[in-house]
Design a protein around this motif. Structure first.
Motif, PDB file in Angstrom:
ATOM      1  N   ALA A  64      20.895  13.774  17.873  1.00 59.68           N
ATOM      2  CA  ALA A  64      21.718  12.797  18.596  1.00 59.68           C
ATOM      3  C   ALA A  64      22.831  13.506  19.368  1.00 59.68           C
ATOM      4  O   ALA A  64      23.136  13.132  20.511  1.00 59.68           O
ATOM      5  CB  ALA A  64      22.305  11.771  17.626  1.00 59.68           C
ATOM      6  N   LEU A  65      23.429  14.523  18.771  1.00 56.42           N
ATOM      7  CA  LEU A  65      24.473  15.295  19.443  1.00 56.42           C
ATOM      8  C   LEU A  65      23.897  16.020  20.657  1.00 56.42           C
ATOM      9  O   LEU A  65      24.497  16.021  21.734  1.00 56.42           O
ATOM     10  CB  LEU A  65      25.104  16.288  18.464  1.00 56.42           C
ATOM     11  CG  LEU A  65      26.284  17.103  18.975  1.00 56.42           C
ATOM     12  CD1 LEU A  65      27.436  16.196  19.418  1.00 56.42           C
ATOM     13  CD2 LEU A  65      26.755  18.072  17.890  1.00 56.42           C
ATOM     14  N   TYR A  66      22.712  16.607  20.495  1.00 49.78           N
ATOM     15  CA  TYR A  66      22.049  17.292  21.612  1.00 49.78           C
ATOM     16  C   TYR A  66      21.784  16.308  22.758  1.00 49.78           C
ATOM     17  O   TYR A  66      22.035  16.616  23.920  1.00 49.78           O
ATOM     18  CB  TYR A  66      20.734  17.933  21.151  1.00 49.78           C
ATOM     19  CG  TYR A  66      19.972  18.564  22.288  1.00 49.78           C
ATOM     20  CD1 TYR A  66      20.250  19.867  22.695  1.00 49.78           C
ATOM     21  CD2 TYR A  66      18.988  17.852  22.977  1.00 49.78           C
ATOM     22  CE1 TYR A  66      19.563  20.438  23.763  1.00 49.78           C
ATOM     23  CE2 TYR A  66      18.312  18.412  24.037  1.00 49.78           C
ATOM     24  CZ  TYR A  66      18.601  19.710  24.425  1.00 49.78           C
ATOM     25  OH  TYR A  66      17.924  20.267  25.478  1.00 49.78           O
ATOM     26  N   GLN A  67      21.275  15.143  22.416  1.00 47.15           N
ATOM     27  CA  GLN A  67      20.971  14.140  23.450  1.00 47.15           C
ATOM     28  C   GLN A  67      22.234  13.718  24.195  1.00 47.15           C
ATOM     29  O   GLN A  67      22.200  13.514  25.406  1.00 47.15           O
ATOM     30  CB  GLN A  67      20.297  12.920  22.821  1.00 47.15           C
ATOM     31  CG  GLN A  67      18.884  13.200  22.338  1.00 47.15           C
ATOM     32  CD  GLN A  67      18.297  12.028  21.587  1.00 47.15           C
ATOM     33  OE1 GLN A  67      18.472  10.887  21.971  1.00 47.15           O
ATOM     34  NE2 GLN A  67      17.600  12.307  20.496  1.00 47.15           N
ATOM     35  N   LEU A  68      23.345  13.612  23.490  1.00 46.61           N
ATOM     36  CA  LEU A  68      24.614  13.255  24.119  1.00 46.61           C
ATOM     37  C   LEU A  68      25.090  14.374  25.053  1.00 46.61           C
ATOM     38  O   LEU A  68      25.569  14.116  26.151  1.00 46.61           O
ATOM     39  CB  LEU A  68      25.669  12.986  23.052  1.00 46.61           C
ATOM     40  CG  LEU A  68      27.058  12.627  23.560  1.00 46.61           C
ATOM     41  CD1 LEU A  68      27.037  11.256  24.250  1.00 46.61           C
ATOM     42  CD2 LEU A  68      28.055  12.624  22.416  1.00 46.61           C
ATOM     43  N   THR A  78      17.541   8.978  19.419  1.00 50.96           N
ATOM     44  CA  THR A  78      18.273   8.963  18.154  1.00 50.96           C
ATOM     45  C   THR A  78      19.738   8.697  18.440  1.00 50.96           C
ATOM     46  O   THR A  78      20.363   9.409  19.229  1.00 50.96           O
ATOM     47  CB  THR A  78      18.140  10.312  17.416  1.00 50.96           C
ATOM     48  OG1 THR A  78      16.765  10.647  17.269  1.00 50.96           O
ATOM     49  CG2 THR A  78      18.800  10.243  16.049  1.00 50.96           C
ATOM     50  N   LYS A  79      20.258   7.667  17.782  1.00 46.48           N
ATOM     51  CA  LYS A  79      21.662   7.311  17.944  1.00 46.48           C
ATOM     52  C   LYS A  79      22.275   7.095  16.560  1.00 46.48           C
ATOM     53  O   LYS A  79      21.563   6.813  15.593  1.00 46.48           O
ATOM     54  CB  LYS A  79      21.798   6.039  18.766  1.00 46.48           C
ATOM     55  CG  LYS A  79      21.367   6.187  20.212  1.00 46.48           C
ATOM     56  CD  LYS A  79      21.544   4.874  20.959  1.00 46.48           C
ATOM     57  CE  LYS A  79      21.250   4.995  22.421  1.00 46.48           C
ATOM     58  NZ  LYS A  79      19.932   5.462  22.768  1.00 46.48           N
ATOM     59  N   PHE A  80      23.594   7.191  16.501  1.00 46.33           N
ATOM     60  CA  PHE A  80      24.334   6.935  15.265  1.00 46.33           C
ATOM     61  C   PHE A  80      25.443   5.940  15.548  1.00 46.33           C
ATOM     62  O   PHE A  80      26.041   5.945  16.622  1.00 46.33           O
ATOM     63  CB  PHE A  80      24.957   8.223  14.708  1.00 46.33           C
ATOM     64  CG  PHE A  80      24.015   9.031  13.866  1.00 46.33           C
ATOM     65  CD1 PHE A  80      24.112   9.027  12.484  1.00 46.33           C
ATOM     66  CD2 PHE A  80      23.022   9.792  14.459  1.00 46.33           C
ATOM     67  CE1 PHE A  80      23.244   9.766  11.713  1.00 46.33           C
ATOM     68  CE2 PHE A  80      22.151  10.538  13.689  1.00 46.33           C
ATOM     69  CZ  PHE A  80      22.261  10.528  12.307  1.00 46.33           C
TER      70      PHE A  80
END
Length: 188
Positions: A50-54, A66-68
């Motif tokens: 999720a961090l990478y995608q952001l 993937t999200k949180f």
């Protein structure tokens, strides 16, 4: 929300993941007592995804969404929901992981987090939310929790996790697209 001591809990929600959250996810997951080391590693890997995608929104080839969503008390994460849109679906989402720090359980934080996630997904035009969980006795409280949040058991996949552990799939309609179908089913 009320704390176990009877005080009022101020809960905030945050969807922007940061590098510190990898350790927050590990700590929350480990404290829950529900996840083994492999599960904990998976949740941290998903947080890293999720961090990478952001950080790399230009990477259209990333394999999944993937999200949180974090629930925080006094600026400290105490629970998280890991979720994503189901690939090739018509606005359906899956809640992959949900965990509340053991020190914060029994205060309604998990239920508030699920309600906030549902509210946000509805605003985004989500149609349906699914959750998978184990059918073994150890997850009985988890299944009751999903029932209490308004989810419906829609399917059971036999021997999904092991030869003695089925998979329960819960769902919740987030729009009115199935309203006619529900009315028709009730009339039959």
């Amino acid at each position: 929300l009320k704390s176990s001591e009877g005080g009022v809990i101020m809960l905030t929600f945050r969807s922007r993941i940061n590098s510190r959250d990898l350790e927050n996810v590990r700590e929350i997951s480990a404290s829950s007592g529900m996840f083994d080391e492999d599960d904990i590693d998976i949740t941290v890997c998903l947080a890293d995804d999720a961090l990478y995608q952001l950080q790399h929104p230009e990477d259209d080839d990333y394999p999944h969404d993937t999200k949180f969503l974090f629930a925080e008390q006094n600026g400290k994460p105490c629970a998280y929901a890991c979720y994503g849109e189901i690939a090739d679906s018509d606005a359906s989402y899956e809640l992959y992981w949900l965990a509340t720090h053991n020190n914060c359980r029994g205060q309604g934080i998990g239920k508030a987090l699920v309600a906030e996630l549902i509210k946000r997904l509805k605003k985004q035009g989500a149609r349906k939310l699914f959750i998978k969980t184990e059918a073994c006795p150890r997850y009985k409280a988890t299944r009751r929790f999903y029932d209490s949040c308004g989810f419906t058991l829609e399917a059971t996949l036999k021997q999904y996790y092991s030869s003695h552990d089925d998979c329960c799939i819960y769902g919740m309609c987030l729009d009115n697209s199935n309203k006619d179908l529900q009315i028709q089913s009730a009339a039959e």
